[in-house]
Design a protein around this motif. Sequence first.
Motif, PDB file in Angstrom:
ATOM      1  N   LEU A  52       0.828  -1.203   0.000  1.00 38.63           N
ATOM      2  CA  LEU A  52       0.000   0.000   0.000  1.00 38.63           C
ATOM      3  C   LEU A  52       0.862   1.253   0.000  1.00 38.63           C
ATOM      4  O   LEU A  52       0.556   2.233  -0.701  1.00 38.63           O
ATOM      5  CB  LEU A  52      -0.927  -0.008   1.218  1.00 38.63           C
ATOM      6  N   VAL A  75      -9.357   3.887   2.585  1.00 36.31           N
ATOM      7  CA  VAL A  75      -8.774   2.555   2.451  1.00 36.31           C
ATOM      8  C   VAL A  75      -9.022   1.838   3.776  1.00 36.31           C
ATOM      9  O   VAL A  75      -8.445   2.197   4.798  1.00 36.31           O
ATOM     10  CB  VAL A  75      -7.273   2.616   2.138  1.00 36.31           C
ATOM     11  N   TRP A  97     -10.554  -3.546   1.708  1.00 32.99           N
ATOM     12  CA  TRP A  97      -9.486  -4.532   1.846  1.00 32.99           C
ATOM     13  C   TRP A  97      -9.787  -5.402   3.068  1.00 32.99           C
ATOM     14  O   TRP A  97      -9.150  -5.275   4.105  1.00 32.99           O
ATOM     15  CB  TRP A  97      -8.152  -3.822   2.001  1.00 32.99           C
ATOM     16  N   LEU A 117      -2.863  -1.823  -6.707  1.00 32.56           N
ATOM     17  CA  LEU A 117      -3.411  -0.936  -5.688  1.00 32.56           C
ATOM     18  C   LEU A 117      -3.376   0.514  -6.155  1.00 32.56           C
ATOM     19  O   LEU A 117      -4.308   1.284  -5.892  1.00 32.56           O
ATOM     20  CB  LEU A 117      -2.626  -1.082  -4.385  1.00 32.56           C
TER      21      LEU A 117
END
Length: 448
Positions: free
Chosen positions: A283, A339, A360, A397
């Motif tokens: 990430l 996120v 996620w 991502l």
Amino acid sequence: MQPLLHLASLLAARGLRLTVVETSATTHLLAPLLAEHPSSVRSLSFPSTVDHDTSGRTSVGADFHAHAAALRAPLGEWLRSHARSDSEDDDVAADGRVVAVISDFFCGWTQPLAAEAGIPRLVFAPSGVLATAATHSLFRRMPRPPEGDAGRGYTVSFPALPGAPSYPWRQISRMYRSYAEGGRDEHSEGIKDNFLWNMEGAAFVCNTCHPLEGKYLEAQPLTDLASKRVWAVGPVAPPPASTGEGDPAGDVNAWLDAFPDSSVAYVSFGTMMVPPPPHAAALAAALERSGTPFVWAAATATLPDGFEDRAVAAGTGLVLRGWAPQVAALRHRAVGCFVTHCGWNSVLEACAAGVPMLAWPMAADQFFNARLVVEEARVALAASWGGFGAVPEADELARALAQVVGEAGAGMRARAVEIAARMAEAIGEGGSSRRELDGLVQELGRGR
């Protein structure tokens, strides 16, 4: 714990008198509730059986049932004495008799105590109704994959739920999988008993709402919740307070003020979930490669060497350790993407703020929640469905971030804003959640 305390505050504000069970390890959590409702809420204290700090991350560990067992006898005795209308106890005379028990869905052990006292127990679910029903369905039906090659690619279906959703075995909560795969020790059997006890309760109270889960709420009664009434009273959290000078939320908002609308990603995996270093590294690389400004509530996460320093030097990133003002940050105009691991509190906060998500999920109920916001509400894009077992490529991502942040995510953002408006209506005067809450209060009041 916090959603249950928020519910208690809502009930107290509507005239119910509450006794909240605490131990010395959780006393600090009750202070705001007791201060807000000094005349209608009191605490019932028992010695703590927990010797670790409960202010941060914790879990339903193997010692959970030992702690519950230590509370069972004294709480049961108190409950039986306070549920009798003919009790000579001074406390009962002063406060009136106990007419119902409301306890978290990990406290199924309170169901037989309430039954012995002759009063109803309502199950509070801090999760959504989809995840709550699916989890209870697992322990009711006990699905498990066939042995050997036949078990590869096994999926669990939920035929009694609207749309008959199905999930790969790896997306089913580890708590259940460990039981079904043979880990049937005392702890695992206790977890199973817990959920079966819940289904003996009088009703479920869910921290959810019709704008987000109307598909499942309107399908009541749900077989997977023993056809019991579901009261959808959420979101139960109070609106965010205004920030002042020196407030961490004010500091974060001041930093965000420098960025254009919907351009910043807010990153958090919640208070109980720490992304493994490879996931965090992927990430971090995606944020750098995409050039996406970010606020990362990293808590104890291990970030790549030099990542934070580079972000600070460039003025494009802010890493927060410790408590993070998530609700305030999500409502800032500059935040265009969240996120998230899709814990239910985070999902509700993002939806209430009208912020689209990069989902996620890692464990627990998170895959159910993620499917809800990605495929049904369409206010999220999936970052990865692999959980702890798979690390997505940083380039994947980065592309996902670009699809959500800024102009590319305009359609998703419009849907998120629409859901936020409907959620605000639901908790407002005459809204669906307000009506459900008032109905719950009336139902509880009939037992007086």
